[in-house]
Design a protein around this motif. Structure first.
Motif, PDB file in Angstrom:
ATOM      1  N   UNK A 160     101.722  63.896  13.240  1.00  0.00           N
ATOM      2  CA  UNK A 160     100.522  63.699  12.433  1.00  0.00           C
ATOM      3  C   UNK A 160     100.367  62.221  12.107  1.00  0.00           C
ATOM      4  N   UNK A 161      99.107  61.777  11.987  1.00  0.00           N
ATOM      5  CA  UNK A 161      98.797  60.408  11.595  1.00  0.00           C
ATOM      6  C   UNK A 161      98.224  60.435  10.187  1.00  0.00           C
ATOM      7  N   UNK A 162      98.590  59.429   9.386  1.00  0.00           N
ATOM      8  CA  UNK A 162      98.034  59.303   8.047  1.00  0.00           C
ATOM      9  C   UNK A 162      96.623  58.746   8.129  1.00  0.00           C
ATOM     10  N   UNK A 163      95.716  59.379   7.414  1.00  0.00           N
ATOM     11  CA  UNK A 163      94.328  58.942   7.325  1.00  0.00           C
ATOM     12  C   UNK A 163      93.917  58.970   5.860  1.00  0.00           C
ATOM     13  N   UNK A 164      92.746  58.483   5.563  1.00  0.00           N
ATOM     14  CA  UNK A 164      92.172  58.507   4.209  1.00  0.00           C
ATOM     15  C   UNK A 164      93.149  57.989   3.159  1.00  0.00           C
TER      16      UNK A 164
END
Length: 186
Positions: free
Chosen positions: A158-162
């Motif tokens: 998973x990639x960190x967003x927001x």
């Protein structure tokens, strides 16, 4: 009959729970604004909550445990690889959570000789409620990120967003989004 100081009254219990005292504007409308985030990170009002192995950096003070917040200038020394997670603002400062590795932990302890990384539940008994709440919020968000590092559908990273409040599967065919749980508690 239980003593009055052990009341289970919800209002009384909430006042005694230091972790419920987070009075931050969570700034949800700015989490995807890269320019705003860059300015907030570089602001003299930015403060970073370092966490190492789910422990907060605290310093002993005559008034009890005190939260140790890092200022933007201290981040260059850490070589922090992870992006800080936006927590919000109290109207004066912008708070971010920052996971640190073993090398960064050693650097922080050397530059803050009266501080140590402690379990917040054990150390917060005599902390200011506002700071205990900010530290608990930082700890909860970083723990959620750690526990959901991999997609629950396809197993990709998973990639960190927001600004740390949304996880996006790196597999473009899956692209599953995950958000922190918000559970009612009584």
């Amino acid at each position: 009959m239980p003593p009055s100081d052990l009341s289970i009254d919800r209002v009384t219990r909430s006042r005694r729970n230091l972790f419920t005292s987070v009075r931050l504007d969570r700034l949800a409308e700015y989490r995807d604004d890269r320019d705003w985030l860059r300015r907030a990170h570089n602001s003299e009002n930015a403060r970073y909550v370092p966490l190492w192995r789910n422990r907060n950096l605290l310093a002993e003070d005559p008034d009890g445990q005190q939260a140790v917040y890092l200022e933007p200038g201290e981040l260059a020394e850490l070589d922090a690889g992870d992006k800080p997670t936006l927590l919000g603002t109290d109207g004066k400062r912008y708070f971010f959570a920052l996971p640190v590795d073993d090398a960064a932990k050693d650097c922080l302890l050397a530059s803050h000789p009266t501080a140590e990384f402690l379990d917040l539940r054990l150390a917060s008994i005599d902390m200011d409620a506002k700071h205990a709440g900010v530290l608990a919020y930082a700890k909860a968000l970083l723990y959620w990120q750690y526990r959901h590092a991999w997609c629950g559908v396809c197993g990709s990273r998973n990639k960190l967003e927001s600004a740390g409040h949304r996880l996006l599967c790196s597999n473009e065919e899956c692209a599953r989004e995950s958000f922190p749980r918000i559970d009612p508690a009584s």
